[in-house]
Design an enzyme around this catalytic site. Structure first.
Site, mmCIF file in Angstrom:
data_model
loop_
_atom_site.group_PDB
_atom_site.id
_atom_site.type_symbol
_atom_site.label_atom_id
_atom_site.label_comp_id
_atom_site.label_asym_id
_atom_site.label_seq_id
_atom_site.Cartn_x
_atom_site.Cartn_y
_atom_site.Cartn_z
ATOM 1 N N HIS A 116 6.694 -6.972 -4.420
ATOM 2 C CA HIS A 116 6.351 -6.894 -5.802
ATOM 3 C C HIS A 116 6.136 -8.204 -6.670
ATOM 4 C CE1 HIS A 116 7.901 -2.517 -5.869
ATOM 5 N NE2 HIS A 116 6.542 -2.486 -5.557
ATOM 6 N N ARG A 131 -9.150 5.612 -4.972
ATOM 7 C CA ARG A 131 -8.574 6.420 -3.539
ATOM 8 C C ARG A 131 -7.461 7.310 -3.789
ATOM 9 N NH1 ARG A 131 -5.589 1.835 -0.336
ATOM 10 N NH2 ARG A 131 -3.906 2.162 -1.823
ATOM 11 N N ASN A 134 -6.830 -5.385 5.199
ATOM 12 C CA ASN A 134 -5.319 -5.828 5.230
ATOM 13 C C ASN A 134 -4.936 -4.883 6.639
ATOM 14 O OD1 ASN A 134 -5.523 -7.135 2.996
ATOM 15 N ND2 ASN A 134 -4.641 -5.884 1.655
ATOM 16 N N ASP A 135 -4.973 -3.530 6.350
ATOM 17 C CA ASP A 135 -4.630 -2.643 7.477
ATOM 18 C C ASP A 135 -5.506 -3.054 8.761
ATOM 19 O OD1 ASP A 135 -2.349 -1.588 6.466
ATOM 20 O OD2 ASP A 135 -3.408 0.048 5.487
ATOM 21 N N ARG A 159 1.202 -8.886 8.276
ATOM 22 C CA ARG A 159 0.774 -10.006 7.512
ATOM 23 C C ARG A 159 1.978 -10.810 6.806
ATOM 24 N NH1 ARG A 159 -1.141 -7.500 2.024
ATOM 25 N NH2 ARG A 159 -0.319 -5.159 2.240
ATOM 26 N N CYS A 190 -12.467 -3.790 0.497
ATOM 27 C CA CYS A 190 -11.492 -3.975 -0.818
ATOM 28 C C CYS A 190 -10.067 -4.565 -0.661
ATOM 29 C CB CYS A 190 -11.395 -2.604 -1.275
ATOM 30 S SG CYS A 190 -10.711 -1.461 -0.137
#
Length: 539
Positions: free
Chosen positions: A192, A332, A451-452, A462, A499
């Site tokens: 965060h 999403r 990312n995934d 990552r 994205c």
């Protein structure tokens, strides 16, 4: 190697530590260690008094957090509300209260209870769970401070904060207007605080490894992920020139912010923004972007009030659609489970990152999914909405999800409630979807989650400094999949966008454009830099 110091000159005092850049930028200033131990707690001999003391400390910590929530917005408010929800959860405090009944002091009981929770989060294979450990450590410290009536010592202006990790409340309580940065021996680029640092432009490096206990001025290069201690001579000059070049690029990039994104060879590129909360759009001028390429909906779930009802979701979606003023907004469906636990919704699993998450969880809980579907159908009548499903691995998942949309649309029609059927697409983040995109040709669009996808292809988290070099979207294996998806979409008239974080990384953008992508979605803070990088690319 990450986390190991290297001598960078003949000066014995000059050390360089290498980690992972969590928020790009440069900072120089005094080191400030914020992990000072709390004042000593004075215990009583009475379990009853200890119980009431702990309850009072929890109440005081809750009050402090509520004050921070009142002055925060967007993701900052969401993460603080998560902490409030955790403090209000009896399952967190009951073990401590039980220990007090057995004779433990309030501080010892609370520390031990939280230590067990923290250990569980830190042992997770998933970066999101490990990032949540920082929230739990923050909660633990907030209550311990309340028990001892001690307050955190403020960092001097422009200081570089160091420690193993940093709590969200510490970040939010720090004045960053006079510079400064964050250099962590551990930490996570997915935490965060890392998200907050990126949104506010605070330089931050994680995974530096053990740092020596010494004072003095430090140089933080959060563009390349290094911390210099005892730097002198050529090292200082190189740092200054790199910092000036970085600032220059940032300023130059602002010239592109209000212009359409076009490559050096004249090819137009759509640049949209990623948002995590409806409040994010309050600080974005819709004229600077081509819409919203990813609106996460997890912010609505896991709040202290429980799971969101239909009207709560509808209002959130409507706000962003009306702000977009006709430009597309891709929302999403909730990507809960695995890396995003939601009380009352997700399940405990041995390997949650590869478990019941994303669309799998939504389909397993149609009672909750249908509520979101109805809110989305109603909101679609208020703007240019597109809906995408996360973690699609097989075509049956897409077919079942679209069938639920059709069922709920018929129910709304029968009830006379205004709605509209939006285009339904998929996230391409599971390798199976990227390897065989033809299986998903019924989807209205593809959105690559870099990312995934990169983590799954490279089997490298990552946020893990030891394998950070492997986790690169520019690896030929990852780029080959991206290019295959882009080519398939182009040949079959299926729009393809990206994205993930790579879309806003100036170093990655030329590779993505060469792979055939012409639609990127980035975090708002990266919008200008992304457009500038596109303008310099030859695609």
């Amino acid at each position: 190697m990450h986390g190991r110091p290297d001598r960078i000159s003949s000066a014995e005092s000059e050390l360089r530590f290498t980690g992972i850049s969590a928020s790009a930028g440069y900072a120089h200033g005094p080191l400030f260690r914020f992990e000072a131990p709390s004042a000593k707690y004075v215990t009583s001999a009475s379990p009853a008094i200890e119980t009431e003391t702990l309850k009072a400390a929890i109440a005081k910590a809750t009050e402090r957090l509520a004050e921070l929530v009142a002055s925060a917005a967007g993701e900052a408010a969401d993460m603080l509300e998560f902490q409030l929800a955790m403090l209000a959860d009896d399952s967190l405090s009951n073990p401590a209260l039980a220990a007090i009944e057995q004779g433990a002091a309030a501080d010892e009981a609370w520390s031990d209870a939280l230590a067990n929770e923290i250990a569980g989060y830190e042992a997770s294979e998933d970066d999101y769970f490990r990032a949540r450990a920082a929230d739990l450590k923050d909660i633990r410290q907030q209550v311990l401070d309340a028990l001892t009536s001690s307050d955190s010592v403020s960092a001097p202006p422009g200081a570089i904060l160091t420690g193993s990790d940093i709590a969200p409340t510490r970040f939010l309580a720090t004045d960053w207007t006079q510079g400064g940065g964050i250099a962590l021996s551990a930490g996570s680029s997915a935490s965060h605080v890392a998200m907050l640092a990126r949104s506010r432009g605070v330089p931050m490096v994680v995974g530096l490894g053990p740092l020596p206990d010494q004072d003095g001025i430090a140089l933080l290069d959060a563009e390349h992920g290094t911390l210099l201690l005892g730097a002198a001579g050529d090292s200082v000059e190189l740092f200054q020139s790199s910092a000036e070049a970085f600032i220059g690029r940032r300023r130059k990039a602002q010239d592109y912010l209000r212009k359409p994104a076009v490559t050096a060879s004249g090819t137009p590129v759509r640049v949209q923004v990623n948002i995590a909360d409806p409040a994010d759009v309050d600080s974005i001028d819709i004229a600077t972007c081509d819409g919203v390429g990813l609106m996460r909906t997890e912010f609505l779930f896991g709040k202290p009030g429980g799971l969101p009802d239909e009207d709560t979701q509808y209002r959130a979606y409507r706000k962003v659609l009306e702000w977009a003023d006709g430009k597309p907004v891709t929302i999403r469906t909730v990507d809960a489970g695995g890396d995003k636990p939601v009380p009352g919704f997700t399940v405990d699993e041995g390997n949650p990152f590869l478990g019941l998450r994303g669309i799998r969880l939504s389909l397993a809980r149609p009672d909750i999914f249908r509520i979101q579907i109805r809110a989305l159908l109603r909101a679609a009548a208020r703007g240019n909405l597109k809906v995408m499903f996360p973690m699609i691995a097989v075509p049956e998942e897409y077919e079942r999800a679209t069938a639920l949309f059709a069922e709920e649309a018929r129910a709304l029609t029968a009830a006379g409630i205004a709605h509209k059927q939006p285009p339904l697409g998929i996230m391409v983040e599971v390798p199976s979807a990227a390897i065989a995109p033809e299986l998903f040709a019924k989807a209205a669009f593809f959105s690559i989650g870099s990312n995934d996808l990169t983590q799954y292809v490279m089997a490298a988290a990552r946020d893990n400094a030891a394998v950070a070099a492997l986790n690169s979207v520019t690896n030929p294996a990852v780029l080959r999949l991206i290019e295959a998806v882009a080519t398939f979409g182009r040949e079959h008239s299926i729009p393809v966008s990206l994205c993930g974080d790579a879309g806003g990384n100036p170093a990655s953008i030329p590779y993505l454009l060469k792979a055939g992508l012409r639609d990127l979605s980035v975090v708002p803070a990266q919008l200008a830099l992304a457009k500038a990088a596109i303008a310099e690319a030859e695609a």
